[in-house]
Design a protein around this motif. Sequence first.
Motif, PDB file in Angstrom:
ATOM      1  N   GLY A   1       0.810  -1.211   0.000  1.00  0.00           N
ATOM      2  CA  GLY A   1       0.000   0.000   0.000  1.00  0.00           C
ATOM      3  C   GLY A   1       0.842   1.260   0.000  1.00  0.00           C
ATOM      4  N   ALA A   2       1.926   1.264   0.775  1.00  0.00           N
ATOM      5  CA  ALA A   2       2.789   2.447   0.823  1.00  0.00           C
ATOM      6  C   ALA A   2       3.420   2.707  -0.538  1.00  0.00           C
ATOM      7  CB  ALA A   2       3.873   2.256   1.883  1.00  0.00           C
ATOM      8  N   CYS A   3       3.812   1.640  -1.218  1.00  0.00           N
ATOM      9  CA  CYS A   3       4.379   1.771  -2.565  1.00  0.00           C
ATOM     10  C   CYS A   3       3.340   2.331  -3.532  1.00  0.00           C
ATOM     11  CB  CYS A   3       4.890   0.413  -3.030  1.00  0.00           C
ATOM     12  SG  CYS A   3       5.495   0.369  -4.734  1.00  0.00           S
ATOM     13  N   LEU A   4       2.138   1.772  -3.499  1.00  0.00           N
ATOM     14  CA  LEU A   4       1.099   2.213  -4.439  1.00  0.00           C
ATOM     15  C   LEU A   4       0.586   3.613  -4.115  1.00  0.00           C
ATOM     16  CD1 LEU A   4      -0.865  -1.133  -4.910  1.00  0.00           C
ATOM     17  CD2 LEU A   4       0.911  -0.145  -6.364  1.00  0.00           C
ATOM     18  N   ASP A   5       0.544   3.959  -2.836  1.00  0.00           N
ATOM     19  CA  ASP A   5       0.170   5.331  -2.472  1.00  0.00           C
ATOM     20  C   ASP A   5       1.172   6.327  -3.060  1.00  0.00           C
ATOM     21  OD1 ASP A   5      -2.069   4.537  -1.051  1.00  0.00           O
ATOM     22  OD2 ASP A   5      -1.049   4.556   0.902  1.00  0.00           O
ATOM     23  N   ALA A   6       2.451   5.975  -2.999  1.00  0.00           N
ATOM     24  CA  ALA A   6       3.477   6.868  -3.541  1.00  0.00           C
ATOM     25  C   ALA A   6       3.377   6.968  -5.060  1.00  0.00           C
ATOM     26  CB  ALA A   6       4.868   6.376  -3.135  1.00  0.00           C
TER      27      ALA A   6
ATOM     28  N   ARG B   1       0.496   6.727  -6.671  1.00  0.00           N
ATOM     29  CA  ARG B   1      -0.675   7.588  -6.861  1.00  0.00           C
ATOM     30  C   ARG B   1      -0.283   9.066  -6.782  1.00  0.00           C
ATOM     31  NH1 ARG B   1      -5.636   5.174  -3.206  1.00  0.00           N
ATOM     32  NH2 ARG B   1      -6.661   3.954  -4.866  1.00  0.00           N
ATOM     33  N   GLY B   2       0.691   9.368  -5.964  1.00  0.00           N
ATOM     34  CA  GLY B   2       1.076  10.751  -5.746  1.00  0.00           C
ATOM     35  C   GLY B   2       2.157  11.259  -6.678  1.00  0.00           C
TER      36      GLY B   2
ATOM     37  N   GLY C   1      -8.270  -1.665  -2.602  1.00  0.00           N
ATOM     38  CA  GLY C   1      -7.803  -0.315  -2.327  1.00  0.00           C
ATOM     39  C   GLY C   1      -7.300   0.468  -3.517  1.00  0.00           C
ATOM     40  N   TYR C   2      -7.025  -0.223  -4.623  1.00  0.00           N
ATOM     41  CA  TYR C   2      -6.392   0.438  -5.767  1.00  0.00           C
ATOM     42  C   TYR C   2      -7.041  -0.044  -7.060  1.00  0.00           C
ATOM     43  CZ  TYR C   2      -3.177   1.421  -2.020  1.00  0.00           C
ATOM     44  OH  TYR C   2      -2.650   1.836  -0.822  1.00  0.00           O
TER      45      TYR C   2
ATOM     46  N   ILE D   1       9.626   2.964  -1.819  1.00  0.00           N
ATOM     47  CA  ILE D   1       8.732   4.128  -1.786  1.00  0.00           C
ATOM     48  C   ILE D   1       9.354   5.221  -2.656  1.00  0.00           C
ATOM     49  CG2 ILE D   1       7.488   5.767  -0.355  1.00  0.00           C
ATOM     50  CD1 ILE D   1       6.899   2.799   0.248  1.00  0.00           C
TER      51      ILE D   1
END
Length: 375
Positions: free
Chosen positions: A35-40, A42-43, A71-72, A110
């Motif tokens: 999730g942390a990887c995919l959130d980054a 996304r940003g 979540g993605y 990340i």
Amino acid sequence: MSGARTPLAEPDRVPGPAPDVTVVVVAYDAADRVGACLDALRGQELGGLTMRVVVVDNASHDGTADVVARGYPEVHLVRSPVNTGFAGGNNLGLRTAGGPWVVLLNDDAIPEPGFVARLVGAISDAAHDVAAVNATVLLAARFRPARPGDSEGLLVHGPHGDYVADPAGEVRLVNTTGNVVRTDGYGVDRGWLEEHGRHAPDREVFGFCGAAVVLRRSALDVVGLFDDDFFMYYEDTDLSWRLRLAGFRVEHCPDAVVHHEHGASSRESSELFRFHDARNRLLVLVKDATPGLAARCLARFVLTTASIAVRRSQPAAHVRTRLRVLASCVRLAPRLLARRRAIGRSAAVSRADVERLLVRPSAEGPGTYRRVPSD
């Protein structure tokens, strides 16, 4: 010229218009970190680029695929029924990728907000013979210089000094800025455990590290994908060596930065690591090196195995692992030699010329990175 003859199969690609860049993330038992990887991702500040993210779930047991799917929803999820390793997992992702550029990113890395745009900008501005551009990969932990009495936690002995992990520390240490191969046949991370602010490498590097890199798709069309037989470790060195033999080069982009939880998916003290690291180093040499270098390294491995077995200078489990390495090399030898012949027939650069890029081992040896438990 290919690894395991894994084609770039058009029917497997995601339908619809191809993006400028596809980011492939191979995940295995990564529910707590993907999730942390995919959130980054996304940003990311893309600056007008179009990007698609592909996650390959390598038959995880912890619900990783469900975490991604829930979540993605914008991510294209590939569910592999079996664990195909880093090599096979990336091949599954690469076969879905359209567009001229493909970024490979570890599930425990990340990226900073400008990571993708800077990598793509670097390779699109580079000469056409640049097949890959490696990011700057930093260790995720922060560090401070070690003090007398420090005896627990994450301890590092690096080229510039000794350090202890500290969330408030101001020191960032390098994981890699690309791969180099030494004249004794070992592949190593360039810049390993150097202070980021003091690491000023050349733009060009022998090979790329698959943790964070952009690849030119047209170069993969020439040399093929990763070798599925490698499973994990040295698969990026093998592909880099094949790119070199085909006349391509690899560069580094200092401004594309990711923070990597080194060894999150496989610990370097494990038998899994020791087996694949040792075996795949030998497989790379059998496939890609000159006969002289390959023969010297194989002979050294055999003699060292015999020596430690007789002297009992290492645990019996380590000797058994080395014997497994040799048995696996013998089993794979026929098809590795066939691939070697195919690589040689289509090579644009001689093996001897590529080996002139190898570096001598450092007199100081590699830095060390270890966790010491508290009492």
